[in-house]
Design an enzyme around this catalytic site. Structure first.
Site, short mmCIF file in Angstrom:
data_model
loop_
_atom_site.label_atom_id
_atom_site.label_comp_id
_atom_site.label_asym_id
_atom_site.label_seq_id
_atom_site.Cartn_x
_atom_site.Cartn_y
_atom_site.Cartn_z
N LYS A 1 -2.79 -26.44 39.19
CA LYS A 1 -2.02 -27.53 38.57
C LYS A 1 -0.73 -27.89 39.32
O LYS A 1 -0.78 -28.64 40.28
CB LYS A 1 -1.73 -27.19 37.11
CG LYS A 1 -2.95 -27.44 36.20
CD LYS A 1 -2.57 -27.50 34.76
CE LYS A 1 -3.76 -27.71 33.84
NZ LYS A 1 -4.24 -29.07 33.75
N ASP B 1 -3.42 -15.85 33.84
CA ASP B 1 -3.74 -17.24 34.13
C ASP B 1 -2.46 -18.04 33.98
O ASP B 1 -2.03 -18.36 32.87
CB ASP B 1 -4.83 -17.74 33.16
CG ASP B 1 -5.20 -19.20 33.43
OD1 ASP B 1 -4.45 -19.88 34.16
OD2 ASP B 1 -6.22 -19.65 32.90
N PHE C 1 -7.99 -21.06 27.32
CA PHE C 1 -8.76 -22.02 28.13
C PHE C 1 -8.54 -21.67 29.59
O PHE C 1 -7.41 -21.66 30.07
CB PHE C 1 -8.32 -23.47 27.87
CG PHE C 1 -9.13 -24.45 28.67
CD1 PHE C 1 -10.45 -24.71 28.33
CD2 PHE C 1 -8.59 -25.07 29.78
CE1 PHE C 1 -11.23 -25.60 29.09
CE2 PHE C 1 -9.36 -25.96 30.55
CZ PHE C 1 -10.67 -26.22 30.19
N1 PLP Z 1 -6.40 -22.30 33.15
C1 PLP Z 1 -5.54 -22.97 32.36
C2 PLP Z 1 -4.50 -22.20 31.62
C3 PLP Z 1 -5.62 -24.36 32.24
O1 PLP Z 1 -4.77 -25.01 31.45
C4 PLP Z 1 -6.61 -25.05 32.98
C5 PLP Z 1 -6.75 -26.50 32.86
O2 PLP Z 1 -6.25 -27.15 31.98
C6 PLP Z 1 -7.48 -24.31 33.79
C7 PLP Z 1 -7.34 -22.95 33.87
C8 PLP Z 1 -8.54 -25.01 34.59
O3 PLP Z 1 -7.95 -25.73 35.63
P1 PLP Z 1 -8.79 -26.86 36.40
O4 PLP Z 1 -8.96 -28.01 35.46
O5 PLP Z 1 -7.94 -27.19 37.60
O6 PLP Z 1 -10.09 -26.25 36.79
#
Ligand code: PLP
Length: 398
Positions: free
Chosen positions: A285, A256, A155
């Protein structure tokens, strides 16, 4: 230090939702997008440390950390003080057009803390998805290639590039086509002997052979520990093997760390459990204890895009940068060490509970499976009603 005594939680005083919460929920239903993923009817008034107080005065113990964001606890006094101080000086001036101290200082700190010895440069944005977009653009720009490899179960966010890279749930994609082309998904390796060799074989002998010529691949995007996908860490040796593969074909290794970064796993970044240096790291985050901020940190030799090629009005806002600087100080000053100790305590405790299996994770990024998805939902709801806030992940994990 925190405003609420942790020994006073949980304390549930009303039925849930309570009367004030019910009134707000009715208004929310009328006016707020139905696309959000609300799991239970919690209407929050205040947070302090690991305690959440709802609008009816019920106190909950928050194991969600505001969905992997409040890495220093809710409203840590040092973070609050930094925000208040900066808000009185300068709220906004657009760091993409002008310069200000907190953004420069934070870029210096993130460059020092990011994994690997190479010199780094930082691009600031506002969220995880925006960090992924920035990484995708930078990887394409730097390599002059179009294709990208990503993993099933991943994700990466909900904007078009991030959604196209995600391989987690159909609800994220259904009805939103066409997506960004040239994204190739591969299976996230299972934690079994020989996992790294199998992964590289799948990439070299299948993907690079049948669908994606390696000289057209700009990047491999991977979460060192899949978050939403179920808290599955890449098996041992996989990051090293991916690094080697990327070096062989001139591909950018993009990590990521939006969810796994900022101390959550007992290191500043999860990749630092290995010696691997990625080309680009995506973060958001936990970076600023709850203020909206995202960033990519790339090798300085990789971040070679020209003026005007990418920017963001709010990205690297001065208040968010000050909150991040305060957050980093706390993380290094004991919170990361705490995540190691408390994570061990948490996993040991979870292993004694009935029904839970496959207790896994590093630091405080911990999950355990329930027998079925329905049981997961039931346990999450029961915990909420007893005053413990839990998020689910994967098919049937807490
Ligand atoms: N990447 C990862 C691993 C995530 O867990 C999330 C969100 O849960 C995102 C990207 C996307 O982040 P945002 O909700 O701040 O766009």
């Amino acid at each position: 230090m925190f405003r609420f005594d942790h020994l006073t939680v949980p304390a549930i005083r009303t039925e849930l939702p309570g009367p004030r919460a019910a009134e707000l929920l009715a208004r929310d239903t009328v006016h707020v997008s139905g696309s959000y993923t609300r799991v239970y009817p919690l209407v929050v008034e205040e947070g302090s440390g690991a305690v959440i107080v709802d609008v009816d005065g019920n106190r909950f113990l928050d194991f969600t950390a505001g969905i992997a964001v409040a890495n220093t606890g809710h409203c840590h006094p040092q973070v609050v003080a930094a925000i208040q101080d900066q808000a009185a000086k300068l709220i906004h001036m657009s760091g993409t057009d002008f310069y200000y101290r907190p953004q420069i200082e934070l870029a210096e700190r993130l460059s020092q803390l990011a994994p690997g010895p190479s010199a780094k440069k930082v691009f600031f944005c506002n969220s995880g998805a925006e960090a992924i977009e920035a990484a995708l653009k930078l990887a394409r720009w730097h390599t002059e290639r179009s294709r990208v490899i990503a993993f099933f179960g991943a994700f990466h966010g909900r904007t078009y590039g991030a959604m196209s890279l995600s391989g987690s749930k159909l609800t994220h994609r259904r009805g939103f086509s066409p997506l960004v082309p040239d994204v190739h998904h591969v299976n996230f390796p299972k934690n079994e002997p020989g996992a790294a060799e199998r992964l590289i074989r799948e990439l070299e002998e299948t993907v690079f052979h049948r669908t994606a010529p390696p000289e057209e691949v700009a990047a491999i995007f991977v979460e060192p520990i899949q978050g939403e996908g179920g808290y599955y860490a890449l098996p041992e040796g996989c990051l090293e093997a991916l690094r080697e593969l990327c070096d062989k074909y001139g591909i950018m290794l993009v990590l990521d760390e939006v969810q796994s970064g900022f101390g959550r796993t007992g290191k500043m970044f999860a990749v630092q459990h290995t010696e691997v240096e990625p080309d680009i790291v995506c973060m958001a985050k936990g970076i600023a204890s709850g203020l909206p901020l995202g960033a990519i940190v790339a090798k300085a030799t990789v971040m070679d895009w020209p003026p005007g090629s990418h920017a963001s009005t709010f990205g690297g806002n001065p208040i968010a940068c000050r909150a991040a600087l305060a957050t980093l100080e706390l993380l290094e000053g004991g919170y990361i060490a705490n995540a190691v100790v408390r994570g061990e305590q948490l996993r040991a405790g979870l292993r004694t509970l009935p029904e839970l299996s496959n207790v896994r994770g590093k630091g405080l990024m911990v999950a355990a499976d329930l027998p079925t998805p329905a049981r997961k939902e039931a346990v999450i709801d029961a915990c909420f009603r007893k005053g413990l806030l839990l998020p689910g992940c994967g098919a049937s994990a807490l």
